[in-house]
Structure formats: C-alpha cells, structure tokens
Design a protein around this motif. Structure first.
Motif, PDB file in Angstrom:
ATOM      1  N   THR A 165       0.823  -1.205   0.000  1.00 41.53           N
ATOM      2  CA  THR A 165       0.000   0.000   0.000  1.00 41.53           C
ATOM      3  C   THR A 165       0.859   1.259   0.000  1.00 41.53           C
ATOM      4  N   ALA A 166       1.926   1.270   0.782  1.00 42.18           N
ATOM      5  CA  ALA A 166       2.821   2.430   0.790  1.00 42.18           C
ATOM      6  C   ALA A 166       3.423   2.644  -0.603  1.00 42.18           C
ATOM      7  N   GLY A 167       3.737   1.554  -1.287  1.00 38.76           N
ATOM      8  CA  GLY A 167       4.254   1.667  -2.647  1.00 38.76           C
ATOM      9  C   GLY A 167       3.235   2.286  -3.591  1.00 38.76           C
ATOM     10  N   GLU A 168       1.981   1.853  -3.473  1.00 40.17           N
ATOM     11  CA  GLU A 168       0.929   2.418  -4.323  1.00 40.17           C
ATOM     12  C   GLU A 168       0.729   3.909  -4.038  1.00 40.17           C
ATOM     13  N   LEU A 169       0.813   4.294  -2.774  1.00 45.90           N
ATOM     14  CA  LEU A 169       0.675   5.710  -2.416  1.00 45.90           C
ATOM     15  C   LEU A 169       1.833   6.539  -2.971  1.00 45.90           C
ATOM     16  N   CYS A 170       3.039   5.988  -2.909  1.00 46.27           N
ATOM     17  CA  CYS A 170       4.204   6.697  -3.463  1.00 46.27           C
ATOM     18  C   CYS A 170       4.086   6.867  -4.979  1.00 46.27           C
ATOM     19  N   VAL A 171       3.672   5.812  -5.657  1.00 46.37           N
ATOM     20  CA  VAL A 171       3.501   5.894  -7.112  1.00 46.37           C
ATOM     21  C   VAL A 171       2.394   6.898  -7.454  1.00 46.37           C
ATOM     22  N   SER A 172       1.328   6.879  -6.675  1.00 43.98           N
ATOM     23  CA  SER A 172       0.247   7.833  -6.906  1.00 43.98           C
ATOM     24  C   SER A 172       0.743   9.262  -6.747  1.00 43.98           C
ATOM     25  N   ARG A 173       1.543   9.492  -5.720  1.00 42.09           N
ATOM     26  CA  ARG A 173       2.096  10.839  -5.514  1.00 42.09           C
ATOM     27  C   ARG A 173       2.982  11.254  -6.692  1.00 42.09           C
ATOM     28  N   ALA A 174       3.786  10.322  -7.161  1.00 37.36           N
ATOM     29  CA  ALA A 174       4.652  10.617  -8.305  1.00 37.36           C
ATOM     30  C   ALA A 174       3.816  10.942  -9.538  1.00 37.36           C
TER      31      ALA A 174
END
Length: 124
Positions: free
Chosen positions: A15-24
């Motif tokens: 989930t943290a990875g998905e949030l980081c990608v979303s932010r990018a």
C-alpha cells in the motif's frame, strides 16, 4: 509469526508503494497525447521521480511477500486477508495524499475488514 509478518509486508509495503507511485503520478500529470514520442517523454519524466522508485521498491517487497506466503498458505485464505490493503490504502490516501473519503467508502472498508476478520478466524 512468519505469516503475520508477511501479511504486514503485503499490506503496509504494498500500500505504501501504491501511495508513493500515486504521488509521483500526480506530480507528472495526465497523459493526453498517445504518440510514441509523448509516451516516451512521460515515462522518462516519471523515471526521474524518487517517489516512483520508492513506490516500485515497496510494491516489490509487497509482491515478493505475497509470493512467499503463497508458498505455504492457500490462495483462498491469502487473497481475502490481503484485502486489508484496501483499508490501509484509504487511511494512507487520507493522511498522505490529503484525499477526502466519503462515508459510503468508509462503510465499504468496514465491510471488507469484517470479511477479513471472518476469514482470519477460519484459518487452520
């Protein structure tokens, strides 16, 4: 114990990875032109962002944790329990991305968590 740690990695790291990608991706913006040159520019622009790389690394941790747990647990148990990532994603989107989450989504998340609890109790 090993099972709980792997589920923690699946839910938190994935989930943290998905949030980081979303932010990018929010910083890159939408792609409107689908010509090869524009798509290449979009990919190169995305590849320059640290959030993208961090997100991909965290999603990899989550994915390989999923593979590890599938080596000794049934899919019919692992997939429902890993649905906790939906709840983690909602909390993360609210806290990290500042998204507004409407009441109906919270109700749906509560239903998912109830389902995960029922599946967890059924483990052998």
């Amino acid at each position: 114990m090993r099972e709980a740690v792997l589920f923690l990695f699946i839910v938190v790291a994935g989930t943290a990875g998905e949030l980081c990608v979303s932010r990018a991706m929010k910083s890159v913006g939408e792609i409107h032109d689908f010509r090869p040159k524009s798509i290449l520019r979009f990919i190169l622009q995305s590849a320059r962002l640290p959030w993208m790389w961090l997100g991909m690394a965290l999603m990899s941790v989550g994915f390989f944790s999923l593979l590890a747990i599938l080596s000794f647990r049934e899919v019919s148990f692992v997939v429902p329990v890993s649905a906790l990532s939906y709840a983690a994603g909602a909390f993360g989107a609210k806290a990290f991305l500042g998204e507004r989450i409407v009441r109906n989504r919270w109700i749906g998340i509560a239903v998912v968590c109830l389902g995960v609890t029922i599946v967890w109790w059924s483990r052998k």
